[in-house]
Motif scaffolding. Structure first.
Motif, PDB file in Angstrom:
ATOM      1  N   GLY A  13      27.747  44.483  22.228  1.00 13.79           N
ATOM      2  CA  GLY A  13      26.510  44.380  21.571  1.00 13.79           C
ATOM      3  C   GLY A  13      26.438  44.301  20.102  1.00 13.79           C
ATOM      4  O   GLY A  13      25.719  44.878  19.231  1.00 13.79           O
ATOM      5  N   VAL A  14      27.442  43.656  19.607  1.00 14.01           N
ATOM      6  CA  VAL A  14      27.896  43.572  18.092  1.00 14.01           C
ATOM      7  C   VAL A  14      27.153  42.548  17.389  1.00 14.01           C
ATOM      8  O   VAL A  14      27.185  41.207  17.980  1.00 14.01           O
ATOM      9  CB  VAL A  14      29.304  43.480  18.052  1.00 14.01           C
ATOM     10  N   ASN A  15      26.657  42.809  16.540  1.00 14.86           N
ATOM     11  CA  ASN A  15      25.969  41.631  15.683  1.00 14.86           C
ATOM     12  C   ASN A  15      26.964  41.290  14.576  1.00 14.86           C
ATOM     13  O   ASN A  15      28.109  41.769  14.646  1.00 14.86           O
ATOM     14  CB  ASN A  15      24.676  42.283  14.872  1.00 14.86           C
ATOM     15  N   ALA A  16      26.571  40.114  13.761  1.00 14.75           N
ATOM     16  CA  ALA A  16      27.417  39.252  12.979  1.00 14.75           C
ATOM     17  C   ALA A  16      27.908  40.425  12.052  1.00 14.75           C
ATOM     18  O   ALA A  16      29.414  40.610  11.667  1.00 14.75           O
ATOM     19  CB  ALA A  16      26.764  38.250  12.691  1.00 14.75           C
ATOM     20  N   ASP A  17      26.982  41.004  11.308  1.00 11.67           N
ATOM     21  CA  ASP A  17      27.445  42.069  10.147  1.00 11.67           C
ATOM     22  C   ASP A  17      28.672  43.258  10.637  1.00 11.67           C
ATOM     23  O   ASP A  17      29.411  43.446  10.129  1.00 11.67           O
ATOM     24  CB  ASP A  17      26.345  42.581   9.583  1.00 11.67           C
ATOM     25  N   LYS A  71      31.962  41.846  11.371  1.00 19.19           N
ATOM     26  CA  LYS A  71      32.603  41.174  10.164  1.00 19.19           C
ATOM     27  C   LYS A  71      33.276  42.589   9.605  1.00 19.19           C
ATOM     28  O   LYS A  71      34.227  42.882   9.224  1.00 19.19           O
ATOM     29  CB  LYS A  71      31.760  40.955   9.361  1.00 19.19           C
ATOM     30  N   HIS A  72      32.416  43.854   9.858  1.00 20.59           N
ATOM     31  CA  HIS A  72      32.935  45.293   9.180  1.00 20.59           C
ATOM     32  C   HIS A  72      34.239  45.665   9.946  1.00 20.59           C
ATOM     33  O   HIS A  72      35.027  46.210   9.451  1.00 20.59           O
ATOM     34  CB  HIS A  72      31.838  46.245   9.150  1.00 20.59           C
ATOM     35  N   GLY A 100      37.698  46.111   8.715  1.00 22.82           N
ATOM     36  CA  GLY A 100      38.344  47.451   8.662  1.00 22.82           C
ATOM     37  C   GLY A 100      39.693  47.484   9.566  1.00 22.82           C
ATOM     38  O   GLY A 100      40.607  48.190   9.180  1.00 22.82           O
ATOM     39  N   LYS A 101      39.769  46.421  10.862  1.00 24.92           N
ATOM     40  CA  LYS A 101      40.954  46.663  11.423  1.00 24.92           C
ATOM     41  C   LYS A 101      42.360  45.880  10.457  1.00 24.92           C
ATOM     42  O   LYS A 101      43.493  46.535  10.408  1.00 24.92           O
ATOM     43  CB  LYS A 101      40.784  45.703  12.718  1.00 24.92           C
ATOM     44  N   LYS A 102      41.897  44.950   9.833  1.00 24.89           N
ATOM     45  CA  LYS A 102      42.963  44.177   8.956  1.00 24.89           C
ATOM     46  C   LYS A 102      43.356  45.548   7.800  1.00 24.89           C
ATOM     47  O   LYS A 102      44.554  45.565   7.493  1.00 24.89           O
ATOM     48  CB  LYS A 102      42.464  43.157   8.383  1.00 24.89           C
ATOM     49  N   LEU A 103      42.489  46.068   7.083  1.00 21.73           N
ATOM     50  CA  LEU A 103      42.643  47.174   6.094  1.00 21.73           C
ATOM     51  C   LEU A 103      43.465  48.258   6.787  1.00 21.73           C
ATOM     52  O   LEU A 103      44.572  48.656   6.304  1.00 21.73           O
ATOM     53  CB  LEU A 103      41.534  47.835   5.608  1.00 21.73           C
ATOM     54  N   ALA A 135      30.321  51.656   7.718  1.00 25.80           N
ATOM     55  CA  ALA A 135      29.239  50.742   7.572  1.00 25.80           C
ATOM     56  C   ALA A 135      29.107  49.969   9.297  1.00 25.80           C
ATOM     57  O   ALA A 135      27.971  49.846   9.395  1.00 25.80           O
ATOM     58  CB  ALA A 135      29.619  49.536   6.713  1.00 25.80           C
ATOM     59  N   ALA A 136      29.867  49.936   9.781  1.00 25.84           N
ATOM     60  CA  ALA A 136      29.767  49.450  11.208  1.00 25.84           C
ATOM     61  C   ALA A 136      28.942  50.396  12.155  1.00 25.84           C
ATOM     62  O   ALA A 136      28.284  50.026  12.862  1.00 25.84           O
ATOM     63  CB  ALA A 136      31.408  49.184  12.114  1.00 25.84           C
ATOM     64  N   VAL A 137      29.345  51.799  12.090  1.00 26.26           N
ATOM     65  CA  VAL A 137      28.719  52.790  12.670  1.00 26.26           C
ATOM     66  C   VAL A 137      27.124  52.890  12.366  1.00 26.26           C
ATOM     67  O   VAL A 137      26.246  52.945  13.067  1.00 26.26           O
ATOM     68  CB  VAL A 137      29.362  54.256  12.611  1.00 26.26           C
ATOM     69  N   ASP A 138      27.075  52.582  11.136  1.00 29.38           N
ATOM     70  CA  ASP A 138      25.493  52.727  10.572  1.00 29.38           C
ATOM     71  C   ASP A 138      24.756  51.433  11.027  1.00 29.38           C
ATOM     72  O   ASP A 138      23.609  51.544  11.385  1.00 29.38           O
ATOM     73  CB  ASP A 138      25.669  52.475   8.918  1.00 29.38           C
ATOM     74  N   GLY A 139      25.524  50.265  11.183  1.00 24.15           N
ATOM     75  CA  GLY A 139      24.887  49.060  11.450  1.00 24.15           C
ATOM     76  C   GLY A 139      24.719  49.196  13.033  1.00 24.15           C
ATOM     77  O   GLY A 139      23.735  48.398  13.440  1.00 24.15           O
TER      78      GLY A 139
END
Length: 504
Positions: free
Chosen positions: A32-36, A39-40, A44-47, A62-66
């Motif tokens: 159930g992932v939205n676009a934002d 993106k996070h 985050g995976k790349k970082l 940010a992903a958890v908050d979103g």
């Protein structure tokens, strides 16, 4: 920033099954992932792969908050926490992952591993057993079985450790606890138990090490800070004791035992600091008084009595009070025969008392324990020179004064002896010759001891009037005849001859 390659190696070394996270692929619709949020997660995976942990953590926050119901966001954030060494923060995230996705065996396996490290053996076993019942991969099954065997072994060792402790077999308990803590490294309770064993076995510094670890593993652990402070206090380390009890009061300013202990340590610390400052200023009598106050303030801890007497011994030696110095230094050396500081200070006092053999003995004893100490080496050489010198002519003995006599005492002694032994006082030829020799020695003693530079040479074991002790000397400049001393005024403080002195 952490080197990119080190993230995978670190995770692989600590949690080999955790690497599934870095390479984890998922379907957005399933989570159930939205676009934002997506993106996070991707950023985050790349970082994370690049080793930029702090930046990666921000993206996963940010992903958890979103999307608070996105188990992947929690899982990846847990990975970063673990890579940063923050297991306490990772555990709630792993628990949330399991709540959101019960069949996520990687998260359960990771949580079980953390619980095992924390010493929560029953909870860890429950996780490992559930992994085995949830259709795990071959690697996950192997890991879960391995961890179950390890957990069972830890249960057995814990039971043995507790039994040994209750039977007062502290050494055996330590052996069991050593083995457990190799696995359960974050178990604060077991570290505190081993600290108790170390204390019983008379190893307070090892106890401090375990208690320091426990103070970090358990939040608001005021008891650990209090115990660390009291252990340092009884070891005589008042400064570290003060530092640790302050940590206790930061957590609870109304902690009764910490506050009472703080007042005692602070008072003692202030006295000792003040005494040391007085020593640096050369105010040895005042410093002695301060250290006497230290012993009165804390009479029950032997370490402070010994250290105070050691410093009082130093003060007496530096203040040229040899009798007192020898007495106090000897008391210290009865308690601590290998105390190098007391040996050096007593040796200096022996030099003042012209007890050269005893001084040499103390310097040699000190040198056995500290071969590279220049002060000891120089002191020993000086004592050996003075011993050799004492077997020849000793100007202090000629005038009958102590080695620490002031110039006024030297002049006074000289005048008295010069009047007594002036050759004009004697009529008999033999007595006159004896008096002439005596008078020359008296005059020589006055000449050397009233001149600061010549006196220093003599105090260092070198006779400035002895040709043998002068490098390149061609003769003794003080071997003069009686005639050369006629006209010498014994009441002059030095300088050229004034008038001939006759006695009727």
């Amino acid at each position: 920033m952490v080197a990119p390659g080190s993230v995978r190696s670190r995770l692989g070394a600590v949690f080999p099954f955790l690497l599934v996270l870095v390479d984890l692929q998922y379907e957005g619709a399933e989570c159930g992932v939205n676009a934002d949020v997506e993106k996070h997660l991707e950023l985050g995976k790349k970082l994370l792969a690049a080793g930029q942990l702090a930046d990666a953590l921000s993206q996963f926050h940010a992903a958890v908050d979103g999307d608070p119901d996105n188990y992947i966001a929690y899982y990846r954030r847990a990975t970063v926490f673990l890579a940063m060494g923050k297991s306490k923060a990772a555990l709630p995230d792993l628990t949330k992952v399991i709540e959101l996705k019960m069949d996520f065996t990687a998260a359960r396996l990771q949580r079980g591993h953390l619980l095992l490290k924390q010493g929560k053996l029953d909870d860890a076993e429950e996780d490992f057993k559930k992994v085995l019942k949830s259709n795990p991969s071959e690697n996950e099954e192997k890991e879960a079985q391995s961890q179950l065997v390890k957990s069972d072994e830890m249960q057995r060792l814990r039971s043995q450790a507790l039994g040994a402790f209750e039977s007062a077999e502290y050494s055996a308990a330590i052996t069991f606890l050593d083995k457990i803590l190799e696995v359960c490294v974050w178990d604060a309770e077991l570290r505190e138990l081993r600290a108790d064993c170390f204390i019983k076995e008379g190893e307070p510094r090892k106890a401090i090490s375990d208690l320091k670890a426990a103070s970090k593993l358990r939040s608001d652990n005021t008891e650990a800070f209090y115990r660390i402070s009291t252990l340092y206090y009884h070891l005589g380390d008042h400064e570290l004791s003060l530092s640790e009890v302050r940590e206790c009061l930061k957590l609870d300013q109304d902690h009764k035992r910490c506050f009472a202990h703080y007042k005692q340590v602070k008072k003692l610390n202030k006295l000792i600091q003040s005494a040391e400052e007085l020593i640096r200023d050369g105010r040895y009598t005042d410093a002695t008084s301060k250290y006497e106050s230290v012993m009165k303030t804390e009479p029950s801890v032997a370490e402070y009595t010994v250290r105070s007497k050691e410093r009082i011994c130093h003060c007496f030696s530096k203040d040229e009070k040899p009798v007192e110095a020898i007495r106090i230094c000897s008391e210290v050396l009865q308690m601590e025969p290998d105390n190098v500081n007391a040996l050096k200070d007593r040796a200096e006092a022996y030099l003042i008392e012209e007890m050269y053999d005893e001084a040499i003995q103390d310097y040699e004893a000190a040198q056995e324990h500290n071969e590279n100490d220049q002060q000891i080496r120089e002191g020993l050489e000086k004592a050996q020179r003075l011993l050799k010198q004492s077997q020849k002519r000793d100007y202090y003995k000629i005038l009958g004064v102590k080695r620490n006599a002031k110039k006024q005492e030297i002049i006074k002694a000289y005048r008295k002896l010069a009047l007594q032994w002036h050759p004009d006082n004697f009529q008999n030829e033999e007595e006159k010759k004896k008096a002439e020799k005596k008078f020359i020695d008296i005059a020589a003693a006055k000449e050397v001891l009233s001149d600061p530079e010549m006196r220093k040479k003599f105090d260092d074991g070198e006779d400035p009037l002895d040709a043998e002790s002068q490098q390149g000397g061609g003769g003794n400049p003080f071997h003069r005849s009686w005639n050369s001393w006629q006209g010498f005024n014994p009441f002059s403080s030095g300088g050229p001859f004034r008038f001939k002195f006759h006695f009727n």
